[in-house]
Design a protein around this motif. Sequence first.
Motif, PDB file in Angstrom:
ATOM      1  N   ASN A   1       0.801  -1.226   0.000  1.00 19.34           N
ATOM      2  CA  ASN A   1       0.000   0.000   0.000  1.00 19.34           C
ATOM      3  C   ASN A   1       0.837   1.282   0.000  1.00 19.34           C
ATOM      4  O   ASN A   1       0.289   2.372  -0.165  1.00 19.34           O
ATOM      5  CB  ASN A   1      -0.934   0.020   1.216  1.00 19.34           C
ATOM      6  CG  ASN A   1      -2.160  -0.850   1.018  1.00 19.34           C
ATOM      7  OD1 ASN A   1      -2.744  -0.879  -0.059  1.00 19.34           O
ATOM      8  ND2 ASN A   1      -2.546  -1.577   2.066  1.00 19.34           N
TER       9      ASN A   1
ATOM     10  N   TYR B   1      -0.683  -6.967   9.132  1.00 23.84           N
ATOM     11  CA  TYR B   1      -2.060  -6.465   9.170  1.00 23.84           C
ATOM     12  C   TYR B   1      -2.950  -7.310   8.261  1.00 23.84           C
ATOM     13  O   TYR B   1      -3.609  -6.809   7.368  1.00 23.84           O
ATOM     14  CB  TYR B   1      -2.086  -4.988   8.748  1.00 23.84           C
ATOM     15  CG  TYR B   1      -1.154  -4.133   9.570  1.00 23.84           C
ATOM     16  CD1 TYR B   1      -1.494  -3.751  10.864  1.00 23.84           C
ATOM     17  CD2 TYR B   1       0.083  -3.727   9.067  1.00 23.84           C
ATOM     18  CE1 TYR B   1      -0.644  -2.979  11.636  1.00 23.84           C
ATOM     19  CE2 TYR B   1       0.946  -2.959   9.832  1.00 23.84           C
ATOM     20  CZ  TYR B   1       0.577  -2.586  11.121  1.00 23.84           C
ATOM     21  OH  TYR B   1       1.424  -1.831  11.879  1.00 23.84           O
TER      22      TYR B   1
ATOM     23  N   GLU C   1      -6.777  -6.440   8.086  1.00 28.69           N
ATOM     24  CA  GLU C   1      -7.017  -5.196   7.356  1.00 28.69           C
ATOM     25  C   GLU C   1      -6.852  -5.376   5.845  1.00 28.69           C
ATOM     26  O   GLU C   1      -7.619  -4.808   5.051  1.00 28.69           O
ATOM     27  CB  GLU C   1      -6.076  -4.104   7.851  1.00 28.69           C
ATOM     28  CG  GLU C   1      -6.351  -3.617   9.272  1.00 28.69           C
ATOM     29  CD  GLU C   1      -5.648  -4.438  10.339  1.00 28.69           C
ATOM     30  OE1 GLU C   1      -5.546  -3.961  11.476  1.00 28.69           O
ATOM     31  OE2 GLU C   1      -5.199  -5.586  10.038  1.00 28.69           O
ATOM     32  N   ILE C   2      -5.855  -6.178   5.448  1.00 27.40           N
ATOM     33  CA  ILE C   2      -5.627  -6.423   4.021  1.00 27.40           C
ATOM     34  C   ILE C   2      -6.810  -7.185   3.418  1.00 27.40           C
ATOM     35  O   ILE C   2      -7.311  -6.848   2.334  1.00 27.40           O
ATOM     36  CB  ILE C   2      -4.321  -7.208   3.795  1.00 27.40           C
ATOM     37  CG1 ILE C   2      -3.110  -6.416   4.300  1.00 27.40           C
ATOM     38  CG2 ILE C   2      -4.160  -7.567   2.322  1.00 27.40           C
ATOM     39  CD1 ILE C   2      -2.942  -5.058   3.695  1.00 27.40           C
TER      40      ILE C   2
ATOM     41  N   GLU D   1      -9.872  -7.253   4.521  1.00 21.06           N
ATOM     42  CA  GLU D   1     -11.020  -6.341   4.471  1.00 21.06           C
ATOM     43  C   GLU D   1     -10.905  -5.376   3.294  1.00 21.06           C
ATOM     44  O   GLU D   1     -11.886  -5.091   2.596  1.00 21.06           O
ATOM     45  CB  GLU D   1     -11.115  -5.553   5.782  1.00 21.06           C
ATOM     46  CG  GLU D   1     -12.303  -4.614   5.853  1.00 21.06           C
ATOM     47  CD  GLU D   1     -12.356  -3.854   7.164  1.00 21.06           C
ATOM     48  OE1 GLU D   1     -13.251  -2.991   7.311  1.00 21.06           O
ATOM     49  OE2 GLU D   1     -11.506  -4.088   8.047  1.00 21.06           O
ATOM     50  N   GLN D   2      -9.691  -4.870   3.050  1.00 23.58           N
ATOM     51  CA  GLN D   2      -9.455  -3.947   1.946  1.00 23.58           C
ATOM     52  C   GLN D   2      -9.795  -4.593   0.605  1.00 23.58           C
ATOM     53  O   GLN D   2     -10.490  -4.010  -0.234  1.00 23.58           O
ATOM     54  CB  GLN D   2      -7.985  -3.507   1.948  1.00 23.58           C
ATOM     55  CG  GLN D   2      -7.563  -2.674   0.741  1.00 23.58           C
ATOM     56  CD  GLN D   2      -6.050  -2.442   0.706  1.00 23.58           C
ATOM     57  OE1 GLN D   2      -5.332  -2.740   1.659  1.00 23.58           O
ATOM     58  NE2 GLN D   2      -5.569  -1.902  -0.397  1.00 23.58           N
ATOM     59  N   LEU D   3      -9.347  -5.825   0.396  1.00 23.26           N
ATOM     60  CA  LEU D   3      -9.527  -6.475  -0.893  1.00 23.26           C
ATOM     61  C   LEU D   3     -10.952  -7.010  -1.088  1.00 23.26           C
ATOM     62  O   LEU D   3     -11.448  -7.063  -2.217  1.00 23.26           O
ATOM     63  CB  LEU D   3      -8.515  -7.607  -1.043  1.00 23.26           C
ATOM     64  CG  LEU D   3      -7.045  -7.176  -1.086  1.00 23.26           C
ATOM     65  CD1 LEU D   3      -6.136  -8.383  -1.165  1.00 23.26           C
ATOM     66  CD2 LEU D   3      -6.775  -6.229  -2.250  1.00 23.26           C
ATOM     67  N   GLU D   4     -11.593  -7.397  -0.002  1.00 27.25           N
ATOM     68  CA  GLU D   4     -12.944  -7.945  -0.130  1.00 27.25           C
ATOM     69  C   GLU D   4     -13.978  -6.893  -0.526  1.00 27.25           C
ATOM     70  O   GLU D   4     -15.102  -7.244  -0.892  1.00 27.25           O
ATOM     71  CB  GLU D   4     -13.351  -8.634   1.171  1.00 27.25           C
ATOM     72  CG  GLU D   4     -12.696  -9.994   1.339  1.00 27.25           C
ATOM     73  CD  GLU D   4     -13.218 -10.755   2.532  1.00 27.25           C
ATOM     74  OE1 GLU D   4     -13.696 -10.111   3.490  1.00 27.25           O
ATOM     75  OE2 GLU D   4     -13.143 -12.002   2.509  1.00 27.25           O
ATOM     76  N   LYS D   5     -13.611  -5.630  -0.470  1.00 28.21           N
ATOM     77  CA  LYS D   5     -14.510  -4.564  -0.920  1.00 28.21           C
ATOM     78  C   LYS D   5     -14.613  -4.521  -2.449  1.00 28.21           C
ATOM     79  O   LYS D   5     -15.486  -3.854  -2.994  1.00 28.21           O
ATOM     80  CB  LYS D   5     -14.018  -3.210  -0.395  1.00 28.21           C
ATOM     81  CG  LYS D   5     -14.141  -3.065   1.117  1.00 28.21           C
ATOM     82  CD  LYS D   5     -13.583  -1.729   1.577  1.00 28.21           C
ATOM     83  CE  LYS D   5     -13.688  -1.585   3.091  1.00 28.21           C
ATOM     84  NZ  LYS D   5     -13.094  -0.308   3.566  1.00 28.21           N
TER      85      LYS D   5
END
Length: 357
Positions: free
Chosen positions: A51, A91, A94-95, A97-101
Motif C-alpha cells: 500500500n 495487518y 485489514e488487508i 477487508e481492503q480487498l474484499e470490498k
Amino acid sequence: MKKMENIEFIEEFFRQTEEKKCICFGAGRKLDEICADIPRLAKKIAYVADNDPRLHGTDRKVAGQIKKVYLPQKLYEEDVSEALLVITCSYKEEIIEQLEKVDKFKELSYCEIEPLLDACAWSAEGPPKGYRKNKREAIPRKIHYIWFSDNPIPPLLQGNIDGWKRLCPDYEVCLWNEKNYDVTKNPYMYQAYKNKKWSFVSDYARLDIVYREGGIYLDTDVEMIRRPDELLYNDAFIGFERLSTVNTGSGFGAKKGHALIRELRDHYENMEFIDSENPDEMVLCPIYETEVLKRHGLVLNGNFQVVDGVSVYPVMYFNAKSLYSDRMRITKETVSVHHCSWTWAGSKSKIKAGSIA
C-alpha cells in the motif's frame, strides 16, 4: 476472498499451488522473515503488492531474488482464478477487508502461511534421547537477568522472576543494573543506553555477563515452565526462535569463558548503535547472533545441532509461544515461554512501563 483450507504442511502448500501465480502482499520485514524460513517461497513469488506509494515500481531483494513491488491496483490485471495471495505483513485482517470490498477479488484465493510455519517449527528434530554433552553439569546454577531503568519492574515481569525462584530455589538469581555493571565498556551498548533503548543494552551485556560469569540468562519476559537442569550438561546452549534465527534473549547459557559466546559478544565491538523511530529499520540481535553461528556451520532448519560447542535447540524448548501466530504450544520439552514484550519497538511495545531486557 477464498481462504485455502486443509493445508497442514509446506510440501502440501507447494503441491496444491504449483500452477498458481503467487503474489505477496506486504513488502516489509515480515516478507524477509517468511522467505528466510521458506526459501522456496521467494522463487515462487511473481511480484509483491504494497500500500505504500513510495515503493511502487521499485525492486525488492527477497532471499536473494529480485522482485518488483507494485500498488494493489496491479491485482486488477490478474486472472484471479490463476492467482494466489500470500499476506506477508502484520495487518492480515485489514488487508483482507481492503480487498474484499472489490467484487473481482471475491474469488481470489489466499493462504495463511503462519500455521504452515508453525507446523515446520514444531516438527523440528530435537536432541537424541538422553543427550548430554558432559557427564557432569558444566554450566553453573546461576540465572542472570538485567534491568536498566529507574522505573520499577512491572508486576507481570516480576511474576516471571518470582517463578524462576520458585522453580529453582537452589539456583543463584543475579540482577544486573547500573549499580553493578559498567555500561560504558562497549560503545554500541553505551550508545543504546544513552538513547534509553534498554533491550539493545542487554544485547551486549548478557553475552558479556555469561562469558565472564557462566550460567543462564533470561529476559524478564520469559516464563519458566520447568527446571533447566538438563541444559547444564552442555558447554553452551541457545535456541531457535523461528526456523531461520536464534535468540539469546529467549534464554541461553554457557560455562564461563566459552569461546563462541566471546565471539558473539565481540561481534559488537566495531558496531555503532543507530536509533530509529521506525522499529522496522532497526537490526535486532537475532540477526547478528544467527550470522555469527552460521559462520560456524549453523544450518537454518530449526533442528537440534551442535555448533562449535553450542547446543542449538528447536523452537519448542524456549519459544513455546509462536513468533508466527502467537499460538501457545507447551510440550514435555518446553523449558520456557518467551512472551516477546517488544519494548525495543517504542510505541508498539506490549509493556509500556519501565524497561525490559
